[in-house]
Design an enzyme around this catalytic site. Structure first.
Site, mmCIF file in Angstrom:
data_model
loop_
_atom_site.group_PDB
_atom_site.id
_atom_site.type_symbol
_atom_site.label_atom_id
_atom_site.label_comp_id
_atom_site.label_asym_id
_atom_site.label_seq_id
_atom_site.Cartn_x
_atom_site.Cartn_y
_atom_site.Cartn_z
ATOM 1 N N THR A 187 0.843 -1.198 0.000
ATOM 2 C CA THR A 187 0.000 0.000 0.000
ATOM 3 C C THR A 187 0.879 1.248 0.000
ATOM 4 O OG1 THR A 187 -1.768 -1.188 1.120
ATOM 5 C CG2 THR A 187 -1.838 1.222 1.255
ATOM 6 N N CYS A 245 -8.720 -7.146 2.009
ATOM 7 C CA CYS A 245 -8.659 -5.758 2.469
ATOM 8 C C CYS A 245 -10.022 -5.078 2.445
ATOM 9 C CB CYS A 245 -7.697 -4.960 1.608
ATOM 10 S SG CYS A 245 -6.088 -5.700 1.589
ATOM 11 N N GLN A 286 0.882 -9.738 -6.490
ATOM 12 C CA GLN A 286 0.512 -11.155 -6.641
ATOM 13 C C GLN A 286 1.435 -11.871 -7.615
ATOM 14 O OE1 GLN A 286 -1.941 -12.692 -4.921
ATOM 15 N NE2 GLN A 286 -2.650 -10.855 -3.870
ATOM 16 N N ASN A 298 -5.553 -9.934 -7.787
ATOM 17 C CA ASN A 298 -5.575 -10.649 -6.511
ATOM 18 C C ASN A 298 -6.839 -11.478 -6.314
ATOM 19 O OD1 ASN A 298 -6.413 -7.852 -6.426
ATOM 20 N ND2 ASN A 298 -6.931 -8.165 -4.281
ATOM 21 N N SER A 350 4.817 -6.980 -1.997
ATOM 22 C CA SER A 350 4.418 -7.084 -0.592
ATOM 23 C C SER A 350 5.026 -8.327 0.026
ATOM 24 C CB SER A 350 2.885 -7.162 -0.533
ATOM 25 O OG SER A 350 2.468 -7.366 0.791
ATOM 26 N N GLY A 351 5.550 -8.181 1.257
ATOM 27 C CA GLY A 351 6.251 -9.297 1.903
ATOM 28 C C GLY A 351 5.377 -10.512 2.152
ATOM 29 N N HIS A 352 4.138 -10.259 2.563
ATOM 30 C CA HIS A 352 3.361 -11.421 3.017
ATOM 31 C C HIS A 352 2.866 -12.295 1.881
ATOM 32 C CE1 HIS A 352 -0.858 -9.622 2.757
ATOM 33 N NE2 HIS A 352 -0.115 -8.544 2.665
ATOM 34 N N THR A 354 13.635 5.455 10.442
ATOM 35 C CA THR A 354 14.500 4.305 10.717
ATOM 36 C C THR A 354 13.868 3.023 10.176
ATOM 37 O OG1 THR A 354 15.292 5.407 12.692
ATOM 38 C CG2 THR A 354 15.678 3.028 12.570
#
Ligand code: PLP
Length: 360
Positions: free
Chosen positions: A54, A307, A161, A133, A181-183, A219
């Protein structure tokens, strides 16, 4: 998990600090960046870590429009993830941008002639999803890149995706921005990256310190980004061939469903698709009720994008394909994982047959 634990316990220093522990944290961060870059054939400096796709999508669109402040037109599609749709809606209502949302065919494809016709002199950016998706339908992104390049209009590709489930080569693709996206690749939720073709002309969304070479202040969350790098490191070509095995499982599942449930069909079946996604139209079966029923049986499926799940509106993607609220509200989205087994799909089929009997 091991990489997260070791980063939290041992490599806890700030990667921007110049003392020894800081340098060690920086080395871990650089290593992670290198794994992401090499997996998608991008350059090290083109990878900007983010809190997920996002942020990456918003940042890409924001950079493009801020680089061309006199251009007030954006092209996207009706079947984007809410990360794109909601940001475009905001730009439309709060900043006067005109948004062209390209329609899709019944097969879930965009028409390249319509894209061509949508380009304007004041088009600031095109933002399109590569693999959907909800349906898994894959768009001809190289063709789209060619069209955008001809008119020198920046293109952002939502590759969330696609990455990890099909070959993604940022260098040969030639897009200006690519989000991931990581997940979706086995890393932790809340991590991701934006890949930027020309980092020198990138306009950041977050101003602050010089982290991420000045492209994203703040950071870095080292454990999340190191885990993201690890997820990419452990993926290989072998990994893509495992997805092809899942494609066979998925195809066999779809064939069974279509033969057993009268009127059942698969959205986007005739289009190129990801190996793991099925979007199933089950006439007469309310998808929200089906999601609840299957949940009680220990099976997790959805009626649209996770989402948007709390919104209880039928899928905007299926509506865009079929122009039917009824079909959209009778559609289930099923995602297979690399560990999905045939027995699990058989269990799903037998529960869907029970549901059909309740509804008939
Ligand atoms: N784009 C697509 C196609 C997605 O599927 C998702 C999330 O599932 C996103 C964007 C948003 O990603 P994130 O949850 O990392 O912000």
């Amino acid at each position: 998990m091991d990489s997260i634990n070791s980063e939290l316990l041992e490599n806890w220093a700030n990667p921007s600090s110049s003392y020894r522990l800081g340098r060690s944290a920086k080395k871990a961060l650089d290593g992670a960046r290198g794994y992401v870059a090499s997996f998608i054939n991008a350059q090290f400096d083109q990878v900007v870590f983010t809190s997920g796709a996002t942020e990456a999508i918003n940042s890409a669109i924001s950079s493009a429009i801020q680089s061309a402040p006199s251009k007030k037109h954006i092209i996207t599609s009706c079947v984007e993830h809410s990360a794109t749709l909601a940001y475009c809606e905001y730009l439309e209502s709060a900043h006067g941008y005109e948004i062209t949302r390209l329609p899709v065919s019944l097969d879930g494809l965009i028409n390249l002639d319509q894209l061509n016709a949508a380009f304007r002199k004041d088009t600031a950016v095109v933002s399109l999803i590569w693999a959907n998706n909800e349906t898994g339908v894959v768009w001809p992104m190289s063709e789209i890149v060619k069209l955008c390049k001809m008119l020198k209009i920046p293109l952002h590709v939502d590759a969330v995706q696609a990455v990890g489930k099909m070959a993604v080569d940022f260098h040969s693709l030639g897009a200006d921005f690519l989000s991931l996206s990581g997940h979706k690749i086995g890393a932790v939720k809340g991590s991701g990256a934006l890949i930027v073709r020309e980092p020198d002309s990138f306009v950041p969304m977050l101003y602050g310190g010089r982290q991420e070479r000045g492209l994203r202040g703040g950071t870095e969350c080292l454990p999340l980004f190191v885990a993201l790098g690890e997820a990419f490191r452990t993926c290989s070509e072998h990994y893509l061939s495992r997805w092809e095995e899942i494609r066979n499982l998925r195809d066999a599942f779809e064939a069974k469903i279509v033969s057993l449930i009268a009127g059942a069909s698969i959205h986007g079946k005739n289009s190129p698709r990801l190996p793991n996604t099925t979007s199933l139209h089950l006439p007469g079966i309310d998808s929200d009720a089906a999601v609840t029923y299957l949940d009680q049986k220990g099976i997790c499926v959805s009626s649209g994008s996770a989402c948007l799940e709390s919104a209880i509106t039928p899928s905007h993607v299926i509506y865009a394909m079929t122009q039917s609220h009824e079909i959209a509200s009778e559609t289930l989205r099923i995602s297979l994982g690399l560990n999905t087994k045939e027995e699990e799909l058989n269990k799903l089929i037998s529960n869907l047959l029970d549901l059909r009997d309740v509804y008939s």
